[in-house]
Every structure is written in structure tokens, then in C-alpha cells.
Scaffold this motif. Structure first.
Motif, mmCIF file in Angstrom:
data_model
loop_
_atom_site.group_PDB
_atom_site.id
_atom_site.type_symbol
_atom_site.label_atom_id
_atom_site.label_comp_id
_atom_site.label_asym_id
_atom_site.label_seq_id
_atom_site.Cartn_x
_atom_site.Cartn_y
_atom_site.Cartn_z
ATOM 1 N N SER A 285 -4.912 -4.441 -1.938
ATOM 2 C CA SER A 285 -6.360 -4.479 -1.741
ATOM 3 C C SER A 285 -7.078 -5.867 -1.755
ATOM 4 C CB SER A 285 -7.321 -3.309 -3.400
ATOM 5 O OG SER A 285 -6.836 -2.249 -3.477
ATOM 6 N N ARG B 128 -3.692 -2.427 -5.916
ATOM 7 C CA ARG B 128 -4.479 -3.863 -6.526
ATOM 8 C C ARG B 128 -4.429 -5.109 -5.520
ATOM 9 N NH1 ARG B 128 -7.380 -6.744 -9.775
ATOM 10 N NH2 ARG B 128 -8.595 -5.469 -10.892
ATOM 11 N N SER C 112 -15.736 -3.860 2.655
ATOM 12 C CA SER C 112 -15.075 -3.346 3.953
ATOM 13 C C SER C 112 -15.538 -3.202 4.827
ATOM 14 C CB SER C 112 -13.791 -2.919 3.307
ATOM 15 O OG SER C 112 -12.717 -3.314 2.484
ATOM 16 N N TRP D 198 -14.342 -4.520 -3.454
ATOM 17 C CA TRP D 198 -12.974 -4.686 -2.078
ATOM 18 C C TRP D 198 -13.519 -3.114 -0.830
ATOM 19 C CZ3 TRP D 198 -8.505 -5.381 -6.443
ATOM 20 C CH2 TRP D 198 -9.002 -6.717 -6.371
ATOM 21 N N LEU D 199 -14.027 -2.663 -1.775
ATOM 22 C CA LEU D 199 -14.215 -1.258 -1.172
ATOM 23 C C LEU D 199 -15.511 -1.518 0.107
ATOM 24 C CD1 LEU D 199 -13.331 0.935 0.596
ATOM 25 C CD2 LEU D 199 -13.841 2.765 -0.953
ATOM 26 N N ASP E 8 -13.638 -4.458 -9.298
ATOM 27 C CA ASP E 8 -12.932 -5.221 -8.449
ATOM 28 C C ASP E 8 -12.693 -4.654 -6.877
ATOM 29 O OD1 ASP E 8 -12.829 -7.661 -9.218
ATOM 30 O OD2 ASP E 8 -10.744 -7.544 -10.202
ATOM 31 N N ALA E 9 -12.295 -3.211 -7.520
ATOM 32 C CA ALA E 9 -12.234 -2.095 -6.223
ATOM 33 C C ALA E 9 -13.356 -1.412 -6.030
ATOM 34 C CB ALA E 9 -11.189 -0.749 -7.162
ATOM 35 N N ARG F 140 -7.541 -0.076 -0.222
ATOM 36 C CA ARG F 140 -8.694 -0.018 -0.888
ATOM 37 C C ARG F 140 -9.345 1.138 -0.879
ATOM 38 N NH1 ARG F 140 -11.701 -5.122 1.656
ATOM 39 N NH2 ARG F 140 -10.159 -7.064 1.036
ATOM 40 N N GLU G 125 0.973 -1.496 -0.513
ATOM 41 C CA GLU G 125 -0.088 0.063 -0.028
ATOM 42 C C GLU G 125 1.053 1.058 0.376
ATOM 43 O OE1 GLU G 125 -1.884 3.129 1.764
ATOM 44 O OE2 GLU G 125 -0.339 2.363 2.887
#
Length: 204
Positions: A134, A131, A169, A165-166, A161-162, A142, A107
């Protein structure tokens, strides 16, 4: 005689207080260090402990090659915390930690390349690191991944995908939670509604 006695007592008291303040600091456990890194307070802790563990930290990074210690040692070098600053060597150790799969290392490299901190901006490297971090569950990555996409980095192929994932979370920190909401709302504007709905599905 009385003055000498009083002076000796005061000296002993002062020495005792000094000794207590400089008590030997135990080396950090893996769990402690990872927790501090995730909270971004790891450098503060080293300073609070009066830089007593510099040699131990270096040994665990260089000889034992523990990823969390490689990251800590790299950050200390990169910013000159308790050691002479050497940004190049510091980034080298952060990269070693990232290559061993430490999400925080991935990150941080992604953020540095996205913003041009200590390195030249590099969109491809930034997205690759963000990525990967994340996918490994880093909340900070993320949020950074979605923000990077909102700023024009990466590809529309990354959007689903982004967002996925977020959106899925669990974020306890209120300011981070708000930041994530704002980033997701902005990214959703770039995505077809059906893709957004698909991205909202629970993580497997």
C-alpha cells in the motif's frame, strides 16, 4: 492428377495458416509484463501465446532475477499454468519478487496470508505485506489493506494510514472504485471523525 494438385494446394494453405498461428512470440518487455500483472491478465497472456516462452520466462526469473519475471514464473508454478504445478516453489519465486520490492508480489502474498490461499492464515504476515504494498502505491493492496482492517486484522494504529492511502488513490476501474468507497465508509465507522478528516489530507 488434378486431385493430387488440389490436395497439395490445400496442404500448403493449411500449413501456412498453422505456421502463422505458431509464429515466434517475442519475449515480453518489462513495461508490458508489469501492465499485465497489474491487470491480473499475465497468466492469460502466457496461455494465449501457447506456452512458447516458458524457458525464457524461467531463465529471466532464475538466472537474471527480474522481479516481474520471478512473479510471473512463481504464479505459473503455483497454479500449474504451462508447467507442472509446484505451489511451494511458486510461492518461493513470488516471495523473491516481493523481497525485491515488487508491489504486486507483496500484495499477492498479503492476500494469500489474509485468506489462507495456498498457505495457512497468518494475520501478522498479511498486514505486513499489505501495508508495504500500500505504501508503494498498489491500489489492489490498499483496498485489501482496508478490507483486512475491517475484518478485524491488524491494529487500530493502522487505520489512519490505510484510510489516507486509499482515500487519495486515483482509481479508474468503476467496480474497484465502488469497492474502495464501501471499504472506506466501513473503516470510517471505526475511527474518530477528527482522525478521518486528518486521513483525508492529500498525499505528500
Amino acid at each position: 492428377m488434378l486431385k493430387i494438385l488440389c490436395f497439395c494446394i490445400l496442404s500448403l494453405v493449411s500449413f501456412h495458416q498453422y505456421a502463422v498461428e505458431l509464429k515466434v512470440v517475442q519475449i515480453y518487455s518489462q513495461e508490458e509484463l508489469l501492465s499485465w500483472i497489474k491487470q491480473n491478465i499475465h497468466l492469460d497472456r502466457v496461455v494465449t501465446d501457447r506456452c512458447q516462452l516458458v524457458e525464457d520466462i524461467e531463465a529471466r526469473a532464475e538466472i537474471v532475477k527480474v522481479p516481474s519475471y520471478q512473479f510471473l514464473w512463481g504464479d505459473m508454478l503455483a497454479w500449474g499454468v504451462c508447467v507442472e504445478r509446484n505451489a511451494e516453489l511458486g510461492l518461493h519465486y513470488i516471495e523473491l519478487a516481493a523481497n525485491q520490492g515488487l508491489p504486486e508480489g507483496l500484495e499477492q502474498l498479503g492476500r494469500y496470508y489474509a485468506k489462507g490461499i495456498l498457505v495457512q492464515k497468518d494475520e501478522k504476515r498479511a498486514i505486513t505485506y499489505l501495508r508495504e504494498a500500500s505504501a508503494m502505491g498498489s491500489i489492489r493492496a490498499r483496498i485489501g489493506f482496508v478490507e483486512a482492517l475491517n475484518n478485524g486484522l491488524g491494529s487500530p494504529l493502522d487505520f489512519q494510514d490505510a484510510y489516507h492511502w486509499l482515500h487519495n488513490s486515483i482509481i479508474q476501474d468503476k467496480s474497484e472504485h465502488k469497492k474502495a468507497q464501501q471499504a472506506l465508509a466501513k473503516l470510517a465507522e471505526k475511527m474518530p471523525a477528527r482522525v478521518v478528516e486528518k486521513a483525508k489530507q492529500a498525499l505528500n
